[in-house]
Design an enzyme around this catalytic site. Structure first.
Site, PDB file in Angstrom:
ATOM      1  N   LYS A  42       0.633  -1.095   0.104  1.00  0.00           N
ATOM      2  CA  LYS A  42       0.047   0.076  -0.063  1.00  0.00           C
ATOM      3  C   LYS A  42       0.777   1.255  -0.013  1.00  0.00           C
ATOM      4  O   LYS A  42       0.702   2.109  -0.577  1.00  0.00           O
ATOM      5  CB  LYS A  42      -0.984  -0.035   1.259  1.00  0.00           C
ATOM      6  CG  LYS A  42      -0.136   0.136   2.536  1.00  0.00           C
ATOM      7  CD  LYS A  42      -0.586   0.898   3.654  1.00  0.00           C
ATOM      8  CE  LYS A  42      -0.192   0.972   4.757  1.00  0.00           C
ATOM      9  NZ  LYS A  42       0.046   2.154   5.466  1.00  0.00           N
ATOM     10  N   GLU A 231      -3.592   4.724   6.632  1.00  0.00           N
ATOM     11  CA  GLU A 231      -4.253   4.012   7.901  1.00  0.00           C
ATOM     12  C   GLU A 231      -5.487   4.599   8.369  1.00  0.00           C
ATOM     13  O   GLU A 231      -5.737   4.971   9.690  1.00  0.00           O
ATOM     14  CB  GLU A 231      -3.211   4.047   9.038  1.00  0.00           C
ATOM     15  CG  GLU A 231      -1.657   3.627   8.703  1.00  0.00           C
ATOM     16  CD  GLU A 231      -1.895   1.983   8.505  1.00  0.00           C
ATOM     17  OE1 GLU A 231      -2.709   1.484   8.678  1.00  0.00           O
ATOM     18  OE2 GLU A 231      -0.422   1.585   8.680  1.00  0.00           O
TER      19      GLU A 231
END
Length: 764
Positions: A42, A231
């Site tokens: 990611k 996140e």
């Protein structure tokens, strides 16, 4: 029409990305949620997206808001982008942590919340000092209503986006019988008077400004053409509301996260934020990154099998192109010490198994659920000379609460230990100021006597104030009494008594925080560790050797860390220890949080398993010392949820194969009651549980003669013991059985005298 350019025309930042990663980079307009599973790259996608926005001139660097949670993540992002776009990264003033970006904004608009632009950001000590002053001014008992408890509550309110005016009567009741809201308002007023704010205010003040000043909100909505969030599953309510306000106009917001890795509810994170992204932003594009570049298929399948039992998730299926590798190993051991021995043996075997130098200790990690679990591994590694490091915290004997307790014990053992006296003279707070302590030190130097003697002598003078004299007198009396008690009780019981009577335990209990609970667990483990040593002096000597056993900084070391601290890291070989009900999932989570907490514990299990690249080993013990008492331990429900095809089970039990086999023959499955209890607590688990329960079948895969006491089940007592028989106990040594009552024995030990013990802990 496809968004993906032809491979031969790829700009550099797209090369090497898989199709979903490229889609995440190139889908620039409108809301985008990138569900990025563990180890799916990611960060590479997020970095490439930033570079793409700048290279394609969709936005100037100053028109992109990019926020994450840690300074380390922000630095890494900045350096990666610098490697692609060069000096253009210097024009990205809005790339940083939530708090850093909010602070930059607040400096521009401080006057709107009654502050000046040069406001001070208070640290934790300053915050607690202000709160203590307010509690005292409110005529409250600070020992009962502590500044730490108030600070934790106010922090929760700020994480939820609640200003003092938003705190209702129900919330206010959580502190000082309904005075919580009043003290919150007083605290905020005091901070404004000081031209200061705490970290929670950075976001809360900006949230208030954005809600109440339309012109400010519109200026930022116009400024930020694109918003990127890393996140996202870790955002709290305040961060969520702040982001939603900023993104409402353009709706060009890209949030990257993994609902299966939301493990920080204890600090305000709400997994619901990522789960309702599509509701908040209708028409949002959801892109799943599912190709894992870290772990083997067996490891991924095991993790996926566990997390599939959660209902609150968006869902994804991880896959990998790497070799199949070994199955996840599940090992059952007799108790905690045996667990530590087994892990040490496994690491040594792993080192010898690989080509020379390939299996370095740096590639091995032990992941624990709670800090107190590290102690047995540290002691074991010290004894076999295995270098280790503690990450995300101090080594067990270096933690502040442990050092405080050890200082008390050193003083009891050696009254002349001035360093120990100086450490605990006002710990916990007992009203002895610096001036009072300085007078004791002056007398000690003048008369060349230890501080404890000087403290006793100064009590007969008028050198101290009545309050200081009373506090010091109580301490001197306590130390003398504990020293007398040392001859009448075990040193472990003495430690427990000392921690209670000194007020140390009560002070931690009054804090009512997760951190304080962890410190109490550490102290419980300290007292338990002391039971393994014959005298207090022996134990203190052991601690000194442990503290002095730090290997060279550059040497390879096994890593010991909590699962929370391991998030974002990876290791070749991972040991997941203490997988029993009450340890993992933790008893606190089961008791206090209901289904939501259980699902977060399961997400924690998912995070733990996916830290492993090549090998993962899960261990559970049949017996644990919990708060000083031996209890039978039920294997974690998460073990029952592991897919059978991806797991290899091994049960090693102590006491010799013959007795183990005899128990199986006489009683069938001696673990049936454990399986049934776990099944009841876990609810309906389907065939997965039945497969796991079958691990404890009448034909275990492997029976190992291991070190340790013999197995005894129930209260019936063992039929291989008789009065007059000589036996061995792991703590008290050799002795002769004097009486037998069921499974309880009276034994006359050669060195420890007559003791009453369970037959489980003796061998013939």
């Amino acid at each position: 029409m496809s968004l993906l350019p032809a491979a031969d025309s790829d700009p550099g930042y797209l090369r090497g990305l898989n199709a979903p990663q490229r889609e995440a980079v190139l889908t620039t307009d409108g809301p985008v949620l990138v569900l990025a599973g563990a180890g799916t790259g990611k960060t590479a996608a997020l970095t490439a997206r930033l570079a793409h926005l700048i290279f394609t001139r969709k936005a100037y660097p100053s028109e992109i808001l990019s926020v994450t949670f840690t300074n380390k993540a922000a630095r890494e992002m900045r350096e990666r982008v610098r490697g692609i776009v060069g000096d253009a990264v210097e024009g990205m003033p809005w790339l940083g942590t939530f708090h850093a970006v909010a602070a930059k904004m607040l400096r521009r608009h401080a006057e709107l919340v009654g502050l000046q632009s040069n406001f001070t950001i208070l640290d934790t000590d300053d915050q607690l000092r202000v709160m203590k002053q307010l509690i005292t001014a409110a005529d409250l008992d600070e020992k009962r209503w502590t500044s730490r408890a108030l600070g934790g509550l106010i922090d929760q309110w700020k994480n939820k986006g609640l200003s003092p005016a938003d705190v209702d009567a129900g919330e206010s009741e959580r502190f000082a019988n309904g005075r919580g809201g009043e003290l919150y308002a007083a605290y905020q007023a005091r901070l404004n008077a000081l031209n200061a704010c705490d970290f929670g205010d950075l976001l809360l003040h900006m949230l208030v400004i954005l809600k109440t000043h339309r012109d400010v909100l519109e200026s930022y909505q116009n400024r930020f053409r694109y918003i990127m969030v890393d996140e996202y599953q870790d955002t709290n309510s305040s961060q969520y509301l702040w982001l939603r306000l900023l993104a409402q106009q353009r709706k060009n917001i890209c949030c990257v996260g993994d609902d299966d890795q939301s493990i920080y509810s204890w600090r305000g994170a709400q997994v619901e934020n990522i789960l309702k992204f599509e509701k908040d932003f209708p028409g949002a594009k959801v892109i799943r990154l599912e190709q894992n570049y870290r772990s083997t298929p067996h490891i991924l399948a095991a993790a996926s099998g566990v997390i599939a039992h959660n209902s609150g998730r968006l869902g994804k299926t991880l896959f990998t192109d790497v070799a199949q590798g070994d199955r996840v190993k599940v090992i059952g051991v007799w108790d905690g010490p045996e667990e530590a021995r087994r892990v040490g043996d496994e690491i040594e075997s792993w080192q010898q198994r690989g080509p020379k130098g390939s299996n370095s200790l740096d590639g091995a990690a032990i992941l624990i659920r709670a800090q107190y679990q590290s102690r047995e591994f540290e002691d074991r590694f010290i004894s076999i000379g295995m270098p280790y490091r503690i990450v995300g915290g101090f080594r067990f004997y270096e933690r502040a609460e442990i050092r405080d307790a050890l200082a008390y014990l050193r003083l009891i053992n050696q009254p002349s230990d001035d360093l120990a006296f100086e450490r605990i003279v006002n710990v916990p707070k007992r009203g002895l100021g610096d001036k009072a302590v300085a007078k004791v030190q002056m007398l000690a130097r003048a008369q060349a006597i230890p501080l404890t003697h000087a403290a006793a002598r100064i009590l007969d003078t008028d050198e101290l104030t009545p309050q200081a004299r009373r506090a010091l007198g109580n301490l001197v009396g306590d130390i003398a009494r504990w020293r007398d008690m040392a001859g009448t009780m075990t040193h472990a019981d003495l430690a427990r008594t000392m921690l209670d009577e000194s007020g140390y335990t009560a002070a931690l209990q009054a804090e009512k925080t997760v951190e304080a609970s962890g410190r109490l667990e550490n102290l419980t483990e300290l007292a338990r560790a002391m039971e393994e040593y014959e005298t207090l002096g022996d134990f203190l000597e052991h601690v000194s050797l442990v503290m002095d056993n730090e290997a060279a900084v550059n040497d390879a070391k096994v890593t010991i860390m909590t699962i929370h601290a391991a998030k974002g890291l990876e290791f070749d070989k991972v040991f997941l220890v203490g997988w029993e009900e009450g340890v993992f999932p933790s008893q606190r989570a089961l008791d206090e949080g209901g289904l939501n907490s259980l699902e977060e514990e399961r997400r924690l299990a998912y995070v733990a398993i996916t830290r492993a690249r090549r090998e993962a080993t899960i261990l559970h013990a049949a017996n644990r010392r919990i708060y000083g008492q031996w209890t039978s331990s039920i294997p974690s429900r998460f073990i029952a949820e592991l897919p059978a095809d991806n797991v290899e089970h091994e049960t090693t039990m102590a006491g010799g194969a013959s007795l183990w086999q005899a128990n199986w023959s006489a009683q069938g499955d001696p673990f049936a009651h454990l399986a049934a209890a776990n099944a009841t607590r876990a609810g309906t688990r389907g065939p997965g549980w039945q497969r796991a329960a079958g691990n404890f079948s009448a034909t275990p895969q492997r029976i190992v003669e291991a070190r340790g006491p013999a197995i005894s089940l129930g209260n019936k007592g063992r039929d291989d013991l008789a009065v007059g028989q000589r036996v061995f106990h792991t703590k008290f040594g050799y002795g002769t059985i004097a009486e037998i009552e069921g499974n309880k024995l009276e034994i006359e030990f050669e060195h420890a005298g007559r003791k009453r013990v369970l037959d489980s802990f003796v061998s013939t």
